[in-house]
Design a protein around this motif. Structure first.
Motif, PDB file in Angstrom:
ATOM      1  N   CYS A  29       0.845  -1.395   0.541  1.00  0.00           N
ATOM      2  CA  CYS A  29      -0.307  -0.398  -0.110  1.00  0.00           C
ATOM      3  C   CYS A  29       0.930   1.144  -0.249  1.00  0.00           C
ATOM      4  O   CYS A  29       1.999   0.964   0.755  1.00  0.00           O
ATOM      5  CB  CYS A  29      -0.284   0.144   1.114  1.00  0.00           C
ATOM      6  SG  CYS A  29      -2.347   1.594   1.630  1.00  0.00           S
TER       7      CYS A  29
ATOM      8  N   CYS B 158      -0.085   2.875   3.995  1.00  0.00           N
ATOM      9  CA  CYS B 158       0.702   1.762   5.071  1.00  0.00           C
ATOM     10  C   CYS B 158       1.598   1.128   5.317  1.00  0.00           C
ATOM     11  O   CYS B 158       2.057   0.706   5.974  1.00  0.00           O
ATOM     12  CB  CYS B 158      -1.195   1.712   5.131  1.00  0.00           C
ATOM     13  SG  CYS B 158      -1.077   0.171   4.640  1.00  0.00           S
TER      14      CYS B 158
ATOM     15  N   CYS C  73      -4.692   0.381  -0.161  1.00  0.00           N
ATOM     16  CA  CYS C  73      -5.250  -0.888   0.175  1.00  0.00           C
ATOM     17  C   CYS C  73      -6.757  -0.247   0.599  1.00  0.00           C
ATOM     18  O   CYS C  73      -6.941   1.087   1.013  1.00  0.00           O
ATOM     19  CB  CYS C  73      -4.660  -1.291   1.557  1.00  0.00           C
ATOM     20  SG  CYS C  73      -4.696  -0.316   3.367  1.00  0.00           S
TER      21      CYS C  73
ATOM     22  N   CYS D 149      -6.986   1.400   4.140  1.00  0.00           N
ATOM     23  CA  CYS D 149      -6.986   2.787   3.741  1.00  0.00           C
ATOM     24  C   CYS D 149      -7.725   3.354   3.074  1.00  0.00           C
ATOM     25  O   CYS D 149      -8.003   4.535   3.995  1.00  0.00           O
ATOM     26  CB  CYS D 149      -5.509   3.143   3.260  1.00  0.00           C
ATOM     27  SG  CYS D 149      -3.777   3.153   4.352  1.00  0.00           S
TER      28      CYS D 149
HETATM   29 ZN   LIG Z   1      -2.838   0.369   2.852  1.00  0.00          ZN
END
Ligand SMILES: [Zn+2]
Length: 285
Positions: A14, A17, A81, A84
């Motif tokens: 991601c 993150c 992702c 998120c």
């Molecule tokens: Zn993420």
């Protein structure tokens, strides 16, 4: 055989993150921002770079204009992702929307409005997130480090070395993004020192507002200032945001911001080599 190989294929990481997880599409711009506006059926991204190439000279990198089918609102990246996207990013959009609507309003009771420190921080965080996604949507190489992206997600605030300004805009540009990527040496080093610094200058213009986000990937590049009569610094927090400023910025102001380099002259370098190929235009589907 094919099936098991596909099953073993690792997830991408991601963008924010850094975790391997199922991805979703993240649009660079929130779709509601374009409601009721006639948009060009193509999106244009101009990428410019320059760096020190001699004691006394800077050299321009290829000056590339990419034209893509589909309006700017279709620009997206596929490396955010689901956690998120549906979590902190969704909450950030929800928090930013009324503030952006107020920022873009045509007029105000008594001619002005004030954004609290907290409001200004939310606007700065949203602007930083949007500029970074916008850079990634058009460039393979991005400026913010993985740690900086994680900081934005964890703290919901821009990281160190990010500055954000907002201005009123009057001109023809709407939903334009100028992305400038700069590479330079540390200001304490010789021009050919190997401590490189990378700077993103991203100016986004929409609905009569221009937002400038500058992100450096570390300390060591000179700062610059913009006239407070036109540009309001909202990050690092400078106080409540009194809006609008007395003067508006023009198309020309916005277009030259990402391409200006005077502030990078440390010390002053007299030579600036333009790219001999001029502007290269690439058409993409
Ligand atoms: Zn993420």
């Amino acid at each position: 055989m094919t099936k098991s190989r596909r099953a073993q294929k690792p997830h991408k990481l991601c963008f924010f993150c850094g975790l391997p997880a199922p991805m979703s599409d993240e649009h660079a711009w929130p779709q509601w921002l374009g409601q009721g506006i006639e948009l060009e059926p193509t999106q244009t991204t101009r990428t410019i770079g320059y760096g020190r190439t001699a004691e006394d000279a800077m050299t321009e990198a290829p000056n590339v204009v990419v034209r893509k089918k589909g309006s700017v609102l279709t620009a997206r990246i596929r490396e955010v992702c689901k956690n998120c996207n549906n979590g902190w990013m969704s909450r950030l959009e929800t928090a930013a929307r009324p503030l952006l609507e107020r920022l873009c309003a045509q007029s105000y009771v008594f001619g002005r409005t004030t954004f609290s420190l907290e409001n200004a921080a939310t606007l700065a965080t949203w602007s930083t997130k949007t500029a970074w996604v916008r850079e990634r949507a058009s460039n393979q190489i991005v400026t913010p480090t993985p740690q900086m992206r994680l900081h934005l997600k964890e703290q919901l605030l821009p990281p160190d070395f990010t500055r954000v300004w907002v201005a009123r805009h009057q001109g023809r540009i709407n939903f334009g993004a100028q992305v400038g990527q700069v590479e330079t040496t540390h200001q304490d080093d010789r021009w050919d020192g190997d401590r490189l610094r990378h700077i993103l200058m991203c100016v986004m213009t929409f609905r009569g507002v221009s937002v400038l986000v500058r992100t450096d990937d570390g300390w060591g590049a000179p700062q610059f200032s913009l006239p407070p009569s036109h540009w309001r610094l909202i990050w690092p927090l400078a106080g409540t945001l009194e809006w609008p400023p007395p003067e508006s910025v023009t198309d020309n102001d916005v277009q030259t911001l990402a391409t200006r380099y005077n502030w990078l002259r440390h010390p002053d370098v007299p030579i600036f080599h333009r790219d001999p190929n001029g502007i290269q235009t690439i058409e993409r589907n």
